[in-house]
Design a protein around this motif. Structure first.
Motif, PDB file in Angstrom:
ATOM      1  N   TRP A 257       0.841  -1.196   0.000  1.00  0.00           N
ATOM      2  CA  TRP A 257       0.000   0.000   0.000  1.00  0.00           C
ATOM      3  C   TRP A 257       0.882   1.255   0.000  1.00  0.00           C
ATOM      4  CZ3 TRP A 257      -3.593   1.485   4.668  1.00  0.00           C
ATOM      5  CH2 TRP A 257      -4.418   2.537   4.303  1.00  0.00           C
ATOM      6  N   LEU A 258       1.908   1.255   0.849  1.00  0.00           N
ATOM      7  CA  LEU A 258       2.833   2.391   0.897  1.00  0.00           C
ATOM      8  C   LEU A 258       3.701   2.473  -0.358  1.00  0.00           C
ATOM      9  CD1 LEU A 258       3.998   2.047   4.609  1.00  0.00           C
ATOM     10  CD2 LEU A 258       2.427   3.766   3.671  1.00  0.00           C
ATOM     11  N   LEU A 259       4.245   1.324  -0.772  1.00  0.00           N
ATOM     12  CA  LEU A 259       5.126   1.295  -1.945  1.00  0.00           C
ATOM     13  C   LEU A 259       4.400   1.685  -3.228  1.00  0.00           C
ATOM     14  CD1 LEU A 259       7.071  -2.028  -1.247  1.00  0.00           C
ATOM     15  CD2 LEU A 259       8.023   0.290  -1.174  1.00  0.00           C
ATOM     16  N   SER A 260       3.112   1.399  -3.294  1.00  0.00           N
ATOM     17  CA  SER A 260       2.354   1.657  -4.527  1.00  0.00           C
ATOM     18  C   SER A 260       2.280   3.146  -4.866  1.00  0.00           C
ATOM     19  CB  SER A 260       0.943   1.069  -4.429  1.00  0.00           C
ATOM     20  OG  SER A 260       0.154   1.791  -3.487  1.00  0.00           O
ATOM     21  N   GLU A 261       2.575   3.997  -3.913  1.00  0.00           N
ATOM     22  CA  GLU A 261       2.566   5.445  -4.141  1.00  0.00           C
ATOM     23  C   GLU A 261       3.832   5.923  -4.852  1.00  0.00           C
ATOM     24  OE1 GLU A 261      -0.034   7.494  -3.500  1.00  0.00           O
ATOM     25  OE2 GLU A 261      -1.097   5.648  -2.986  1.00  0.00           O
ATOM     26  N   LEU A 262       4.852   5.064  -4.896  1.00  0.00           N
ATOM     27  CA  LEU A 262       6.120   5.444  -5.514  1.00  0.00           C
ATOM     28  C   LEU A 262       6.046   5.358  -7.030  1.00  0.00           C
ATOM     29  CD1 LEU A 262       8.568   3.414  -3.230  1.00  0.00           C
ATOM     30  CD2 LEU A 262       8.158   5.896  -3.173  1.00  0.00           C
ATOM     31  N   PRO A 263       6.869   6.134  -7.724  1.00  0.00           N
ATOM     32  CA  PRO A 263       7.005   5.929  -9.168  1.00  0.00           C
ATOM     33  C   PRO A 263       7.509   4.505  -9.416  1.00  0.00           C
ATOM     34  CG  PRO A 263       8.067   7.983  -8.490  1.00  0.00           C
ATOM     35  CD  PRO A 263       7.679   7.251  -7.241  1.00  0.00           C
TER      36      PRO A 263
END
Length: 157
Positions: free
Chosen positions: A42-48
């Protein structure tokens, strides 16, 4: 079923290899390890995407060392509680998948199916590749199957 060694709570390497302790559950540790990976996705999915893939790659490389060191320390190749491979496998499954709870659930189910049933060449790798790389690679292969299925689902959805 392998009991959770006390070193998981005392040694950081073991703690990470056991998926921040999630692999210490007495039954279905791989399932719990995969569940524990979801909030991080969930957190990582916000990264490019480039950053996401870089972090997953680093997690794989570090995971080879974590899993190798922990399995050697415990004297058990691929102790059932070592679930860092499930974390990385789930994150690979979810690469380039926009976050939604529906997608997170589908990715979880697909990854667990391929990780448990181990179609070729996953079962071959699981039986023949040793050490930390061996612990990690079968989950990477399961993740590639699950990732492909996820993206087919997204394309058809």
């Amino acid at each position: 079923m392998n009991r959770c060694p006390q070193s998981v709570w005392r040694r950081p390497v073991h703690f990470f290899a056991f998926g921040l302790g999630s692999g210490g559950v007495p039954w279905a540790p791989g399932t719990f390890g995969t569940l524990a990976a979801i909030p991080f996705y969930w957190l990582l999915s916000e990264l490019p995407l480039g950053w996401y893939l870089s972090l997953v790659t680093v997690s794989f490389v570090v995971g080879v060392w974590l899993c190798d060191k922990t399995s050697r320390d415990l004297g058990v190749h691929d102790h059932s509680g070592i679930v860092w491979d499930e974390f990385v496998g789930y994150w690979i499954t979810m690469a380039a998948v926009p976050f939604s709870w529906e997608a997170a659930l589908w990715g979880f189910v697909l990854f667990r199916i391929f990780d448990v049933f181990k179609p070729w060449p996953i079962r071959w790798a699981d039986r023949r590749v040793a050490g930390g790389f061996g612990i990690m690679i079968d989950d990477v292969l399961a993740a590639i199957y699950a990732w492909s299925t996820m993206h087919l689902w997204l394309w058809l959805h």
